[in-house]
Write an enzyme that holds these catalytic residues in place. Structure first.
Site, PDB file in Angstrom:
ATOM      1  CB  SER A  43      -0.948   0.014   1.205  1.00 22.37           C
ATOM      2  OG  SER A  43      -0.225  -0.065   2.417  1.00 22.37           O
ATOM      3  CG  ASP A 328      -3.299   6.169   6.416  1.00 25.56           C
ATOM      4  OD1 ASP A 328      -2.126   5.916   6.763  1.00 25.56           O
ATOM      5  OD2 ASP A 328      -3.833   5.632   5.432  1.00 25.56           O
ATOM      6  CG  HIS A 331      -0.296   4.233   4.198  1.00 25.58           C
ATOM      7  ND1 HIS A 331      -1.556   3.873   4.634  1.00 25.58           N
ATOM      8  CD2 HIS A 331       0.243   3.127   3.639  1.00 25.58           C
ATOM      9  CE1 HIS A 331      -1.775   2.605   4.343  1.00 25.58           C
ATOM     10  NE2 HIS A 331      -0.705   2.131   3.735  1.00 25.58           N
TER      11      HIS A 331
END
Length: 363
Positions: A43, A328, A331
């Site tokens: 991600s 977040d 990340h």
């Protein structure tokens, strides 16, 4: 019909890839330093491959992409990821995701990365749909095999050898495997044993890419995972988890040793290591010098450190995003991705070695 369209698109990709390489040699007028970049990871660098999967690991909703031209795309950030920055510094356009790319979009490479993906296939199963690293390589292999068998392009190998292969794996094998209570991994392996298992698998996976024609590798290391908001939110005193960082340290060290071995023993290849752990340590220590003011909280999230629940759909994020290190619960913000991307591209051996990406591209 869909398969025929994808075959046409893949054919266009490698035809254009070869032409890119030829143009760079013969004309010397292109700005791009390499023909293409192929991206594999999780991600941190996924840009939309999970959008149409039955997966809980998605970021194709607002406020993700709030600072990205075009809005949410599937990037787990408010804007650019690190590979977006590196692509632009190489003179390439933004590299499209494998699941959505077609035609002219594909001529400078493909991004195969998938949120929740790991080195191990079982990693990330709590999120249901994801594309593990083994499958990402298989997707790339399918791309190359279809071109070679259907077009017979003799220059494919030369073009791939000049391209950059960016790989960033390992974080989820800890965050969404070893550290997850519904996995039995921690009862089966201690820290060193698990690192050995991961790197043994990683070694085989990188060799698969080498055997498929990759020669210029950029390997992104794991960061200081003990300092992300998700882990900080579990701390009683709000401090980084030294336990988590020590758990991951053997993997960090083993990967460096593996790459040193590759550089010595794999003919015609060059493996560059981005020491993201060291980058994060420097950033957290000297954050004010880099223009940041918030190092413990996510810009978008819920609960302690805004890290107990990650950024929710249509949640209002912080306003001063350029001053936050974390976007977040897991990340970094675009500001950090830009900083790290630039360091990886042209930084010194304290953060990228044995050479930087700019130097790798010129080989």
């Amino acid at each position: 019909m869909a398969s025929e369209f994808r075959l046409f698109s893949l054919g266009f990709l490698l035809f254009a890839l070869v032409n890119n390489a030829i143009c760079q040699e013969e004309e010397g007028t292109r700005n791009a330093l390499v023909p293409a970049m192929f991206i594999f990871g999780d991600s941190l660098i996924d840009n939309g491959n999970n959008n149409n999967l039955p997966s809980f690991a998605k970021a194709n909703y607002f406020p993700y992409g709030i600072d990205f031209n075009g809005g949410p795309t599937g990037r787990f950030s408010n804007g650019y990821t690190m590979v977006d920055v590196i692509a632009q510094l190489l003179g390439l356009p933004l590299i499209p995701p494998y699941t959505e790319a077609s035609g002219d979009q594909m001529r400078f490479g493909i991004n195969y990365a998938s949120a929740a993906a790991g080195i191990l296939d079982i990693t990330g199963r709590n999120f249901v749909g994801r594309i593990p690293f083994n499958q990402q390589i298989t997707n790339f292999e399918s791309t190359v095999n279809q071109i070679r068998s259907n077009l017979g392009v003799s220059d494919v190998g030369e073009a791939l050898a000049k391209s950059i292969f960016f790989v960033g794996m390992g974080s989820n094998d800890y965050l969404n495997n070893y550290l997850m209570p519904n996995y039995n991994t921690k009862n089966q392996y201690n820290a060193q044993e698990f690192a050995s298992l991961l790197v043994q698998q990683y070694n085989q996976q990188l060799m698969r890419l080498y055997n498929l024609g990759a020669r210029k590798f950029v390997i992104g290391g794991v960061g200081l995972m003990g300092c992300i908001p998700s882990i900080l939110a579990q701390s009683q005193n709000g401090a980084c988890s030294d336990e988590v960082d020590q758990l991951v340290l053997p993997f960090h060290n083993n990967v460096r040793s593996m790459l040193n071995n590759f550089n010595t023993n794999l003919p015609g290849s060059k493996f560059v290591y981005i020491d993201i752990r060291n980058m994060f340590q420097d950033l957290l220590t000297n954050y004010r010098q880099y223009g940041f003011s918030e190092i413990n909280n996510g810009c978008c999230g819920v609960g302690r450190n805004r890290g107990q629940i990650t950024c929710l759909p249509f949640q209002t994020p912080c306003q001063n995003r350029e001053q936050f290190i974390f976007w977040d619960a897991f990340h970094p913000t675009e500001a950090v991705n830009i900083l790290f991307g630039r360091k990886a591209f042209s930084g010194g051996s304290d953060v990228v070695y044995p050479i930087n990406i700019q130097q790798l591209a010129s080989l």
